[in-house]
Design an enzyme around this catalytic site. Structure first.
Site, PDB file in Angstrom:
ATOM      1  N   TRP A 172       0.830  -1.203   0.000  1.00  0.00           N
ATOM      2  CA  TRP A 172       0.000   0.000   0.000  1.00  0.00           C
ATOM      3  C   TRP A 172       0.866   1.256   0.000  1.00  0.00           C
ATOM      4  O   TRP A 172       0.557   2.244  -0.678  1.00  0.00           O
ATOM      5  CB  TRP A 172      -0.929   0.008   1.212  1.00  0.00           C
ATOM      6  CG  TRP A 172      -1.622   1.327   1.399  1.00  0.00           C
ATOM      7  CD1 TRP A 172      -2.555   1.893   0.575  1.00  0.00           C
ATOM      8  CD2 TRP A 172      -1.425   2.273   2.460  1.00  0.00           C
ATOM      9  NE1 TRP A 172      -2.953   3.124   1.057  1.00  0.00           N
ATOM     10  CE2 TRP A 172      -2.273   3.370   2.213  1.00  0.00           C
ATOM     11  CE3 TRP A 172      -0.621   2.270   3.596  1.00  0.00           C
ATOM     12  CZ2 TRP A 172      -2.336   4.471   3.065  1.00  0.00           C
ATOM     13  CZ3 TRP A 172      -0.683   3.366   4.446  1.00  0.00           C
ATOM     14  CH2 TRP A 172      -1.529   4.449   4.176  1.00  0.00           C
ATOM     15  N   HIS A 173       1.986   1.218   0.710  1.00  0.00           N
ATOM     16  CA  HIS A 173       2.867   2.380   0.727  1.00  0.00           C
ATOM     17  C   HIS A 173       3.541   2.588  -0.627  1.00  0.00           C
ATOM     18  O   HIS A 173       3.858   3.714  -1.004  1.00  0.00           O
ATOM     19  CB  HIS A 173       3.928   2.226   1.821  1.00  0.00           C
ATOM     20  CG  HIS A 173       3.423   2.553   3.195  1.00  0.00           C
ATOM     21  ND1 HIS A 173       3.108   1.586   4.127  1.00  0.00           N
ATOM     22  CD2 HIS A 173       3.159   3.733   3.795  1.00  0.00           C
ATOM     23  CE1 HIS A 173       2.689   2.160   5.234  1.00  0.00           C
ATOM     24  NE2 HIS A 173       2.699   3.463   5.058  1.00  0.00           N
TER      25      HIS A 173
END
Length: 387
Positions: free
Chosen positions: A317-318
């Site tokens: 997600w990052h």
């Protein structure tokens, strides 16, 4: 603050000016998303319409049916715009970039939460304006905290008493001042004045020592960790403060994370709304599914698989760079190790001392483990080793 003043006056006298709330929100969103690159604003409009279509078609479906794979399809469809945005740096595709706008991650978390809670039967009905109001609540739109629909709805549908609102104003002012201290004084010191100098010193060892390792890298680890906390916590405090002025008790995102006694305690204190969102909507649901279908029998193994899955997703997600993924794996391993230690400690409680010294050591150890993970997260190793 000028836009907030009528809202605050209304709440002081026990009224919510809902039409004015809407107008103020629209003005701030126009300034934020159409003030520079208009493509962000256009993307936001299409994104909201897309998520509305998904939520309300699924709500209509859920009133009569409850098929797991239909539900899963809607969740996947809800996160597709975010997946496109996250893949953009990897694919370098300009078409994909059209989906990007400030805060798409946090809006996606909210939309997915609503779909999941509709499926659970917790949310039985939701009106279009309620959905839009929740999604586009401007204090939290860019970087959280991530509120929950039912909690948020309870606040905006009620007007606090005079005493309650005085308390909210008091906490709002305190958090605003604390946010200014964190973001513009402490965060500025670590992030703007100190970090670039320490980074230059750290990179000067590239090619000079094995893997570029040096005491400067250790200094960078601590400086970056302080910057990351005070900068992000400052932003979160601003969001909570403005929410309080608007009569909304947006949950806090940080609770003295560097005082954590272990890594699990850390994730109960750091970016709380995100970690709890991942826990409730990914980890717990994965655990339930695995146990229900008996894919694995050993509960320790199930928990460990859950940690690896959870933190890998958080790493991706990052971003799709190796250091974000390693950061996720590192925290998964830390959680697995922590659980193993807690089980061992429980069995050998009498042999293991517990006092102020051991408590201080636990805090010290956790702090350094966390700072090491932030050093990985920062990408400095990528610059030392590959760039």
């Amino acid at each position: 603050m000028l836009l907030l003043l009528p809202i605050m006056i209304g709440l002081w006298f026990g009224k919510r000016f809902r039409v004015y709330d809407f107008i103020a929100t629209v003005i701030i969103l126009i300034i934020t998303f159409f003030g520079g690159n208009m493509s962000q604003g256009i993307s936001l409009i299409f994104y909201v319409l897309y998520e509305m279509l998904l939520v309300f078609t699924y709500l209509s479906y859920r009133k009569k049916h409850n098929n797991f794979w239909i539900f899963t399809s809607y969740v996947v469809l809800a996160i597709i715009p975010l997946v496109f945005v996250k893949l953009d740096p990897l694919l370098k595709n300009q078409t994909i970039s059209l989906f990007a706008f400030l805060g798409i991650s946090y809006l996606t978390f909210k939309a997915v939460e609503i779909i999941m809670e509709i499926r659970d039967g917790v949310i039985k009905d939701i009106k279009p304006y309620e959905f839009v109001r929740f999604l586009l609540f401007f204090p939290t739109i860019s970087s959280g905290p991530i509120d929950r629909f039912r909690r948020f709805q309870k606040d905006v549908m009620n007007v606090p008493s005079r005493d309650e609102y005085v308390e909210l104003l008091h906490s709002g002012v305190n958090r605003l001042m604390q946010g200014l201290l964190y973001k513009f004084i402490i965060g500025y010191f670590f992030g703007t004045l100190l970090l670039p100098k320490v980074q230059i010193l750290t990179l000067s060892y590239k090619g000079q020592t094995p893997l570029g390792l040096s005491w400067a890298l250790v200094a960078y680890m601590y400086v970056y960790s302080m910057y990351l906390f005070f900068d992000f916590a400052g932003y979160s405090l601003f969001a909570v403060a403005i929410s309080n002025f608007m009569g909304v008790k947006t949950p806090m995102n940080f609770r003295a994370p560097f005082k954590s006694h272990n890594i699990k305690d850390f994730w109960n204190r750091w970016h709380i709304t995100l970690s709890f969102w991942f826990r409730d909507f990914i980890y717990m649901r994965l655990m339930f599914t695995v146990i229900k279908h008996k894919w694995l029998k050993n509960r320790v193994t199930i928990a460990n698989v859950g940690y690896i899955t959870l933190f890998l997703i958080m790493g991706f997600w990052h971003g799709e760079t190796w250091y974000y993924i390693v950061y996720g794996i590192f925290h998964a391993c830390a959680m697995i190790t922590n659980d193993a230690w807690l089980r061992y400690k429980k069995k050998h409680r009498k042999q293991i001392p517990s006092n102020k010294f051991t408590e201080a050591f636990a805090i010290f150890l956790t702090f350094n483990v966390v700072c090491f993970s932030f050093m990985i997260f920062s990408g400095i190793l990528d610059k030392l080793w590959f760039v």
